[in-house]
Design a protein around this motif. Sequence first.
Motif, PDB file in Angstrom:
ATOM      1  N   ARG A   1       0.727  -1.186  -0.023  1.00 49.28           N
ATOM      2  CA  ARG A   1      -0.038  -0.041  -0.059  1.00 49.28           C
ATOM      3  C   ARG A   1       0.988   1.264  -0.051  1.00 49.28           C
ATOM      4  NH1 ARG A   1      -3.999  -0.030  -1.698  1.00 49.28           N
ATOM      5  NH2 ARG A   1      -3.081   1.708  -3.079  1.00 49.28           N
ATOM      6  N   GLU A   2       1.879   1.261   0.919  1.00 50.12           N
ATOM      7  CA  GLU A   2       2.731   2.563   0.884  1.00 50.12           C
ATOM      8  C   GLU A   2       3.394   2.487  -0.509  1.00 50.12           C
ATOM      9  OE1 GLU A   2       3.484   2.704   5.696  1.00 50.12           O
ATOM     10  OE2 GLU A   2       5.252   2.350   4.258  1.00 50.12           O
TER      11      GLU A   2
ATOM     12  N   LYS B   1      -2.895  -1.087 -12.363  1.00 49.55           N
ATOM     13  CA  LYS B   1      -2.402   0.514 -12.267  1.00 49.55           C
ATOM     14  C   LYS B   1      -1.362   0.753 -13.195  1.00 49.55           C
ATOM     15  CE  LYS B   1      -3.891   1.725  -7.597  1.00 49.55           C
ATOM     16  NZ  LYS B   1      -4.900   3.069  -7.881  1.00 49.55           N
TER      17      LYS B   1
ATOM     18  N   GLU C   1       2.605   6.657  -6.920  1.00 49.86           N
ATOM     19  CA  GLU C   1       1.192   7.628  -7.680  1.00 49.86           C
ATOM     20  C   GLU C   1       1.120   8.988  -6.962  1.00 49.86           C
ATOM     21  OE1 GLU C   1      -2.323   4.697  -8.915  1.00 49.86           O
ATOM     22  OE2 GLU C   1      -2.329   5.361  -6.942  1.00 49.86           O
ATOM     23  N   GLN C   2       1.578   9.224  -5.803  1.00 54.46           N
ATOM     24  CA  GLN C   2       1.425  10.574  -5.111  1.00 54.46           C
ATOM     25  C   GLN C   2       2.764  11.352  -5.074  1.00 54.46           C
ATOM     26  OE1 GLN C   2      -0.712   9.811  -1.479  1.00 54.46           O
ATOM     27  NE2 GLN C   2      -2.251   8.648  -2.483  1.00 54.46           N
ATOM     28  N   ASP C   3       3.819  10.624  -5.171  1.00 54.34           N
ATOM     29  CA  ASP C   3       5.046  11.212  -5.035  1.00 54.34           C
ATOM     30  C   ASP C   3       5.810  11.269  -6.413  1.00 54.34           C
ATOM     31  OD1 ASP C   3       5.530  12.164  -2.061  1.00 54.34           O
ATOM     32  OD2 ASP C   3       4.260  10.067  -2.133  1.00 54.34           O
TER      33      ASP C   3
ATOM     34  N   ILE D   1       2.470   1.756  -3.365  1.00 56.83           N
ATOM     35  CA  ILE D   1       1.656   2.142  -4.459  1.00 56.83           C
ATOM     36  C   ILE D   1       1.317   3.613  -4.352  1.00 56.83           C
ATOM     37  CG2 ILE D   1      -0.732   1.825  -5.501  1.00 56.83           C
ATOM     38  CD1 ILE D   1      -0.554  -1.158  -5.061  1.00 56.83           C
ATOM     39  N   ASN D   2       1.009   4.129  -2.965  1.00 58.49           N
ATOM     40  CA  ASN D   2       0.632   5.307  -2.654  1.00 58.49           C
ATOM     41  C   ASN D   2       1.879   6.499  -2.918  1.00 58.49           C
ATOM     42  OD1 ASN D   2      -1.958   4.746  -1.847  1.00 58.49           O
ATOM     43  ND2 ASN D   2      -1.274   5.041   0.295  1.00 58.49           N
ATOM     44  N   TRP D   3       3.197   5.878  -2.672  1.00 56.00           N
ATOM     45  CA  TRP D   3       4.369   6.883  -2.974  1.00 56.00           C
ATOM     46  C   TRP D   3       4.583   6.654  -4.514  1.00 56.00           C
ATOM     47  CZ3 TRP D   3       8.587   4.634  -5.530  1.00 56.00           C
ATOM     48  CH2 TRP D   3       9.688   5.337  -5.775  1.00 56.00           C
TER      49      TRP D   3
ATOM     50  N   GLU E   1      -3.915  -5.067  -7.973  1.00 57.81           N
ATOM     51  CA  GLU E   1      -3.819  -3.785  -8.244  1.00 57.81           C
ATOM     52  C   GLU E   1      -2.539  -3.172  -8.818  1.00 57.81           C
ATOM     53  OE1 GLU E   1      -4.061   0.341  -5.118  1.00 57.81           O
ATOM     54  OE2 GLU E   1      -4.115  -1.754  -4.127  1.00 57.81           O
TER      55      GLU E   1
END
Length: 401
Positions: A193-194, A256, A200-202, A196-198, A252
């Motif tokens: 999760r961390e 993505k 996409e968001q960073d 994927i979030n990094w 996921e």
Amino acid sequence: MKLTAGHLTYCTNIHVGENWADHFNALKLSFPEIKQQLSPNAPMGIGLRLSNIASIELLQGDNLLQFKQWLQLQEAYVFTMNGFPYGGFHHTIVKDQVHAPDWTTDDRVAYTLRLFHILANLLPEGMAGGISTSPLSYRNWFKTAPALEAAKSDATKNILRIAAELNLIKQKTGIQLHLDIEPEPDGILETGREFINWFEQDLLLQGSVFFEQNYQIPAAESQKLIKDHVNLCYDVCHFAIGYEPHELVIEELTNKGIKVGKIQISAALKAKFDVSHTNKQTILAEFEKFNESTYLHQVIARLADGKLLRYPDLPDALTATDDAREWRAHFHVPVFSEDFGLVQSTQADIIKVLEIQMEKPFTDHLEVETYTWGVLPDSLKIPLTQSIIRELEWVKYKLTN
């Protein structure tokens, strides 16, 4: 060796020694026997680990030429490398220093770029190559949320520098290379999760600005470039420690368009406590046998309500008074064994990930990574070369039956 499921090898971080002569001697002593047992009639790949010192020395004189000639004679090839540990990895206290220097530093950038130029020189024609690396840094070094965010931002900028260089290599040579980020407990990125979030968001957001400003590459093109050159290293041990649902994480990632550069096939320790905890002390005594001073052995406890409790090292967990129903510990145990008495391994997680890979392949790089042979309890130690062969035979059987 090339199987239907991908190229299967083992990581040479198992060998003691930090200079190139030590690395090369270890390969010459062990690899011919391993290949003869596992792939006598076809080329076999090597998952090469080079320390910073060894990477510098390999490029001196005719060392690289000699290595390439040896690979040719052995019918061997290098397609993946381990760029996570920069310095000493055996016979020293490694612990959190396995992350140092981290991705906030120029030293980490220089080392990784050197490895990529070596890999580009060694790769067989037409094959992509990857290098696994630290999940940005060790999160416990940063004592405040702003400090952690600043480190993440700086590390992301440096990873984008690598992506830019890999893009230039591809434009000049046609060679496809990817940096494989390896989440692990207490890394800045420690879960799927961390990551994927990094990503996409960073990484993608900073990357769009970075490539527009420095290379005049529009956002849509830069996002494809980043996805080509920055991948995930799916270390099964690390994902199993966090009780992660492999099917959902991999699905996921696929949906993505985030690529998995390689699967690191590895197993952690686990044990379940009964409801009344009558077996807890005997199980803790078994975990104590794995308490050694070289590596970090983070523990993630799952409580009765499903919540996870994290300990930075095994001694912290052994002295705690949690009400856990299960423990999983970061100790890479042999993948061919599931039962160690009162404690077990997360071998079932390996089998699940390999089943997914066989049904819907999501990478073609597979690397067995059990590096703890020297610090295993004596009852689990067998000669190193035979250990490697036994692990690869087990994985090969699972992938072909």
